[in-house]
Design a protein around this motif. Structure first.
Motif, PDB file in Angstrom:
ATOM      1  N   VAL A 267       0.836  -1.204   0.000  1.00 17.34           N
ATOM      2  CA  VAL A 267       0.000   0.000   0.000  1.00 17.34           C
ATOM      3  C   VAL A 267       0.872   1.255   0.000  1.00 17.34           C
ATOM      4  O   VAL A 267       0.603   2.221  -0.737  1.00 17.34           O
ATOM      5  CB  VAL A 267      -0.948   0.002   1.211  1.00 17.34           C
ATOM      6  N   ALA A 268       1.931   1.243   0.799  1.00 16.26           N
ATOM      7  CA  ALA A 268       2.828   2.398   0.864  1.00 16.26           C
ATOM      8  C   ALA A 268       3.445   2.701  -0.496  1.00 16.26           C
ATOM      9  O   ALA A 268       3.541   3.869  -0.913  1.00 16.26           O
ATOM     10  CB  ALA A 268       3.915   2.144   1.908  1.00 16.26           C
ATOM     11  N   ARG A 312      -3.679   9.883   3.423  1.00 20.61           N
ATOM     12  CA  ARG A 312      -5.060   9.429   3.295  1.00 20.61           C
ATOM     13  C   ARG A 312      -5.038   8.122   2.523  1.00 20.61           C
ATOM     14  O   ARG A 312      -4.564   8.074   1.381  1.00 20.61           O
ATOM     15  CB  ARG A 312      -5.915  10.470   2.560  1.00 20.61           C
ATOM     16  N   ILE A 313      -5.533   7.068   3.119  1.00 22.70           N
ATOM     17  CA  ILE A 313      -5.497   5.752   2.501  1.00 22.70           C
ATOM     18  C   ILE A 313      -6.748   5.572   1.634  1.00 22.70           C
ATOM     19  O   ILE A 313      -7.875   5.695   2.143  1.00 22.70           O
ATOM     20  CB  ILE A 313      -5.439   4.647   3.571  1.00 22.70           C
ATOM     21  N   PRO A 314      -6.588   5.300   0.341  1.00 22.43           N
ATOM     22  CA  PRO A 314      -7.756   5.087  -0.530  1.00 22.43           C
ATOM     23  C   PRO A 314      -8.617   3.932  -0.035  1.00 22.43           C
ATOM     24  O   PRO A 314      -8.121   3.010   0.628  1.00 22.43           O
ATOM     25  CB  PRO A 314      -7.119   4.768  -1.890  1.00 22.43           C
ATOM     26  N   ASP A 315      -9.890   3.956  -0.377  1.00 15.17           N
ATOM     27  CA  ASP A 315     -10.829   2.951   0.124  1.00 15.17           C
ATOM     28  C   ASP A 315     -10.417   1.534  -0.263  1.00 15.17           C
ATOM     29  O   ASP A 315     -10.543   0.604   0.546  1.00 15.17           O
ATOM     30  CB  ASP A 315     -12.236   3.239  -0.408  1.00 15.17           C
ATOM     31  N   ASP A 316      -9.945   1.333  -1.495  1.00 15.16           N
ATOM     32  CA  ASP A 316      -9.576  -0.016  -1.909  1.00 15.16           C
ATOM     33  C   ASP A 316      -8.352  -0.509  -1.135  1.00 15.16           C
ATOM     34  O   ASP A 316      -8.279  -1.685  -0.751  1.00 15.16           O
ATOM     35  CB  ASP A 316      -9.328  -0.084  -3.414  1.00 15.16           C
ATOM     36  N   ALA A 317      -7.403   0.381  -0.884  1.00 13.85           N
ATOM     37  CA  ALA A 317      -6.216   0.004  -0.107  1.00 13.85           C
ATOM     38  C   ALA A 317      -6.600  -0.262   1.348  1.00 13.85           C
ATOM     39  O   ALA A 317      -6.084  -1.190   1.983  1.00 13.85           O
ATOM     40  CB  ALA A 317      -5.171   1.106  -0.182  1.00 13.85           C
ATOM     41  N   LEU A 318      -7.523   0.530   1.861  1.00 19.57           N
ATOM     42  CA  LEU A 318      -7.996   0.326   3.230  1.00 19.57           C
ATOM     43  C   LEU A 318      -8.671  -1.035   3.361  1.00 19.57           C
ATOM     44  O   LEU A 318      -8.449  -1.762   4.348  1.00 19.57           O
ATOM     45  CB  LEU A 318      -8.969   1.447   3.603  1.00 19.57           C
TER      46      LEU A 318
END
Length: 355
Positions: A267-268, A312-318
């Motif tokens: 994710v990073a 801010r973490i995108p919804d798909d990554a979250l």
């Protein structure tokens, strides 16, 4: 929305304003073999304050008392702008059965010692550090209230205690007009999510701000370790040693932990940030969380951790992080969520619930 250390939050049911990331001072002092020497600790402290930070976390026995002494030294001339939290419970004198524990004698002596080390006449937030399983809860809550009434402590909180016991204590404080618990400090990270079963919702319901410790799981979520580090012999019960020993002893350095860390790294890389920032941003995504504790050992680590405020973490990554770290909620949570259970409770009633 961009966060910053000087965009403050109220702590639990109190009106106390604290930064959204707390500075952990467990690394202040090299007494345990892996902390920061005085000058480096001072750089970390000053850099945190320069960004608007005001929430400092320490404990009576961190680095054998050096942590509190350094915090007191660094806070000289700045005391009233800071929110200094410390803890009692840990044993201080070998061979003395009353030098540790949750009882009144341990609490009062620990607070008096902390006040001297911190070079202050009051502690902003006093935590019970860990539940000892022997002290009556009314003794704890009354002794805490006495310290608040004496002006030596302003607010009280609790750490590392079963949810049912904390709820009992908070209810007792409310019924008897004693100082309530305003903060719950617990281990919380992508690797340790079992607190979501009872501790986190309890805190939100009863007015305690959640203060996560080890949000990077002793460095595992920062990408510090690989599977080659799994040959650690299981870790040791001692507090001192290497950071790797601590990660192993608390269960973070495991095959499961490293698998979750791999997803954090992915994710990073996708969003152009660091694993540490992703892991910290994930904890702040939970509305019950007031301020994760960052335990930087170097100024560079502090700067990296503070970068989480902008992530801010995108919804798909979250969703990917949630899936990789998912836990079983167990009974009664899973039972109550089953369609059959909800059907027999509600039938065809359409109910709009509020959060």
């Amino acid at each position: 929305m961009t966060r910053s250390l000087d965009t403050y939050r109220t702590l639990g049911r109190s009106g106390l304003r604290v930064s959204p990331l707390a500075l952990g001072a467990m690394t202040f002092g090299a007494d345990w073999g892996w902390g920061s020497e005085r000058d480096e600790a001072r750089q970390i402290f000053d850099a945190y304050l320069d960004r608007g930070g005001n929430f400092i976390d320490t404990a009576n026995q961190y680095t054998n008392g050096t942590s509190e002494r350094l915090v007191g030294e660094f806070a000289n001339g700045l005391r009233d702008r800071l929110v200094i939290a410390t803890k009692y419970t840990l044993a201080t004198r070998p061979g003395d059965p009353n030098s540790g524990g949750n009882h009144r004698k341990s609490m009062v002596r620990s607070v008096e010692t902390s006040l001297r080390r911190l070079n202050t006449d009051y502690i902003d937030l006093l935590y019970l550090h860990a539940w000892d399983g022997t002290t009556p809860v009314d003794e704890v809550m009354r002794a805490m209230d006495d310290l608040v009434r004496a002006g030596k402590v302003l607010y009280v909180g609790i750490s590392d205690t079963p949810a049912w016991q904390v709820a009992r204590m908070q209810t007792m404080a409310d019924l008897r007009g004693w100082s309530p618990l305003v903060a719950l400090q617990i281990e919380y990270s992508l690797i340790e999510r079992t607190v979501e079963r009872d501790l986190v919702p309890m805190a939100a319901e009863l007015g305690m701000g959640v203060i996560p410790w080890s949000p990077l799981a002793s460095g595992v979520l920062a990408g510090k370790y690989t599977r080659a580090d799994l040959d650690h012999g299981g870790g040791s019960a001692e507090a001192v040693g290497t950071r790797k020993n601590v990660a192993a002893a608390n269960g973070a350095l495991s095959e499961r932990g490293l698998a979750i860390a791999d997803v954090v790294k992915k994710v990073a890389a996708e969003i152009g940030t660091t694993p540490s920032q992703v892991a910290l941003a994930w904890t702040m995504h939970n509305p019950a969380v007031t301020a994760p504790i960052i335990g930087a050992r170097t100024p560079a680590q502090l700067a990296d951790n503070l970068g989480a405020l902008d992530v801010r973490i995108p919804d798909d990554a979250l969703a990917g992080l949630e899936e990789a770290s998912a836990i079983e909620l167990g009974f009664p949570h899973e039972f109550l969520a089953r369609p059959m259970t909800r059907n027999v409770m509600f039938g065809d009633v359409k109910l709009e619930t509020r959060t």
